[in-house]
Design a protein around this motif. Sequence first.
Motif, mmCIF file in Angstrom:
data_model
loop_
_atom_site.group_PDB
_atom_site.id
_atom_site.type_symbol
_atom_site.label_atom_id
_atom_site.label_comp_id
_atom_site.label_asym_id
_atom_site.label_seq_id
_atom_site.Cartn_x
_atom_site.Cartn_y
_atom_site.Cartn_z
ATOM 1 N N TRP A 117 -30.136 60.706 -11.434
ATOM 2 C CA TRP A 117 -29.340 59.643 -10.803
ATOM 3 C C TRP A 117 -27.917 60.106 -10.552
ATOM 4 C CZ3 TRP A 117 -31.845 56.408 -8.256
ATOM 5 C CH2 TRP A 117 -32.985 55.766 -8.734
ATOM 6 N N LEU A 118 -27.343 60.876 -11.477
ATOM 7 C CA LEU A 118 -25.989 61.393 -11.281
ATOM 8 C C LEU A 118 -25.923 62.314 -10.059
ATOM 9 C CD1 LEU A 118 -24.868 62.147 -14.954
ATOM 10 C CD2 LEU A 118 -23.924 60.402 -13.420
ATOM 11 N N GLY A 119 -27.033 62.949 -9.765
ATOM 12 C CA GLY A 119 -27.078 63.819 -8.605
ATOM 13 C C GLY A 119 -27.291 63.082 -7.301
ATOM 14 N N VAL A 120 -27.706 61.806 -7.390
ATOM 15 C CA VAL A 120 -28.055 61.030 -6.201
ATOM 16 C C VAL A 120 -27.026 59.954 -5.876
ATOM 17 C CG1 VAL A 120 -29.721 59.345 -5.297
ATOM 18 C CG2 VAL A 120 -30.529 61.435 -6.391
ATOM 19 N N ILE A 121 -26.588 59.211 -6.902
ATOM 20 C CA ILE A 121 -25.773 58.017 -6.689
ATOM 21 C C ILE A 121 -24.448 58.280 -5.959
ATOM 22 C CG2 ILE A 121 -24.557 56.127 -7.831
ATOM 23 C CD1 ILE A 121 -27.632 55.898 -7.785
ATOM 24 N N PRO A 122 -23.650 59.286 -6.352
ATOM 25 C CA PRO A 122 -22.375 59.489 -5.652
ATOM 26 C C PRO A 122 -22.534 59.665 -4.140
ATOM 27 C CG PRO A 122 -22.421 60.756 -7.676
ATOM 28 C CD PRO A 122 -23.808 60.247 -7.476
ATOM 29 N N GLY A 123 -23.533 60.404 -3.740
ATOM 30 C CA GLY A 123 -23.761 60.615 -2.317
ATOM 31 C C GLY A 123 -24.155 59.335 -1.599
ATOM 32 N N LEU A 124 -24.984 58.515 -2.252
ATOM 33 C CA LEU A 124 -25.393 57.246 -1.640
ATOM 34 C C LEU A 124 -24.210 56.296 -1.521
ATOM 35 C CD1 LEU A 124 -28.819 56.661 -3.439
ATOM 36 C CD2 LEU A 124 -28.405 57.619 -1.153
ATOM 37 N N LEU A 125 -23.341 56.297 -2.521
ATOM 38 C CA LEU A 125 -22.136 55.461 -2.446
ATOM 39 C C LEU A 125 -21.242 55.904 -1.291
ATOM 40 C CD1 LEU A 125 -21.277 55.185 -6.254
ATOM 41 C CD2 LEU A 125 -21.962 53.307 -4.760
ATOM 42 N N ALA A 126 -21.125 57.208 -1.093
ATOM 43 C CA ALA A 126 -20.292 57.725 -0.012
ATOM 44 C C ALA A 126 -20.870 57.367 1.354
ATOM 45 C CB ALA A 126 -20.138 59.239 -0.150
ATOM 46 N N VAL A 127 -22.185 57.479 1.490
ATOM 47 C CA VAL A 127 -22.834 57.112 2.754
ATOM 48 C C VAL A 127 -22.634 55.624 3.034
ATOM 49 C CG1 VAL A 127 -25.051 56.878 3.939
ATOM 50 C CG2 VAL A 127 -24.532 58.968 2.679
ATOM 51 N N THR A 128 -22.779 54.799 2.001
ATOM 52 C CA THR A 128 -22.598 53.355 2.163
ATOM 53 C C THR A 128 -21.174 53.040 2.613
ATOM 54 O OG1 THR A 128 -24.250 52.911 0.453
ATOM 55 C CG2 THR A 128 -22.733 51.121 0.998
ATOM 56 N N ALA A 129 -20.197 53.696 1.993
ATOM 57 C CA ALA A 129 -18.798 53.467 2.362
ATOM 58 C C ALA A 129 -18.521 53.887 3.795
ATOM 59 C CB ALA A 129 -17.879 54.219 1.402
ATOM 60 N N SER A 130 -19.220 54.915 4.273
ATOM 61 C CA SER A 130 -19.003 55.406 5.635
ATOM 62 C C SER A 130 -19.687 54.544 6.685
ATOM 63 C CB SER A 130 -19.515 56.846 5.761
ATOM 64 O OG SER A 130 -20.938 56.867 5.847
ATOM 65 N N GLY A 131 -20.607 53.681 6.239
ATOM 66 C CA GLY A 131 -21.375 52.891 7.194
ATOM 67 C C GLY A 131 -22.450 53.696 7.893
ATOM 68 N N GLY A 132 -22.680 54.913 7.390
ATOM 69 C CA GLY A 132 -23.724 55.746 7.976
ATOM 70 C C GLY A 132 -23.313 56.458 9.251
ATOM 71 N N VAL A 133 -22.023 56.550 9.520
ATOM 72 C CA VAL A 133 -21.572 57.194 10.754
ATOM 73 C C VAL A 133 -22.083 58.629 10.822
ATOM 74 C CG1 VAL A 133 -19.524 55.749 10.979
ATOM 75 C CG2 VAL A 133 -19.388 57.868 9.665
ATOM 76 N N SER A 134 -22.388 59.068 12.030
ATOM 77 C CA SER A 134 -23.000 60.388 12.203
ATOM 78 C C SER A 134 -22.077 61.522 11.780
ATOM 79 C CB SER A 134 -23.416 60.572 13.663
ATOM 80 O OG SER A 134 -22.305 60.398 14.525
#
Length: 230
Positions: A117-134
Amino acid sequence: MHDPKALPQASRSRSAEQKVFAHLAKAPELVLSAPCKVNPGHAEAERANRLWARRMNLVTSDAATQRFDASDWGGFTARNYPTAALDDLTLLTGWMSWMGQLDDQQAEGMYRTVDSWLGVIPGLLAVTASGGVSSHPCNGALETALADLLRRTLPRFTDAWRDRFAAHLREIFEGLLVESELSAKYVPTSVSDYMFRRRGSAMVAPSLDLASRFHEVGCPRVDQKHGKCP
């Protein structure tokens, strides 16, 4: 004082879980007196979702691919959204299957360990904050698929809905990490505490957000701390 409802958090193996699932598979089929409606586009949505999952690399091994296809996410979503247009149904099927991959397989990674989870969660939080922009760099299948879903979903809705949805995703990601840490430490948990904690780590709130828009049903945000609507 000993809590008679406390459940020790024993480690679970895949073989033990498979025995449980095999037992459940033998349970008698439930027959509804009033069969639920099924969206006529379910087969097309299922085919599109299988192709999408492979393109996103959510499934790569033969075993994972077979499990994913057997889940029939298109059929599941078609029963929840029987009147949705095909484009909406396909998008919703993608969300349901992505949530399943995150919560169950972590895109074929290590299953529910703190390190995974430590390897996955930070990246998912960053993607969420970005709104998924390309322009946002994604690492791994879960991030790539989440970014794709966000790009296809967020432009459809209001700023208020987008803010609520992002907040719920962040709560889920953080809740999954907390749950895995408690399980790793074998912390005794009462049934009521476990059920409350799962509200913060299961995909209920984001699913209700999606339902509130596609079903046009108001679903107020639940105060996770106090367990009530604000």
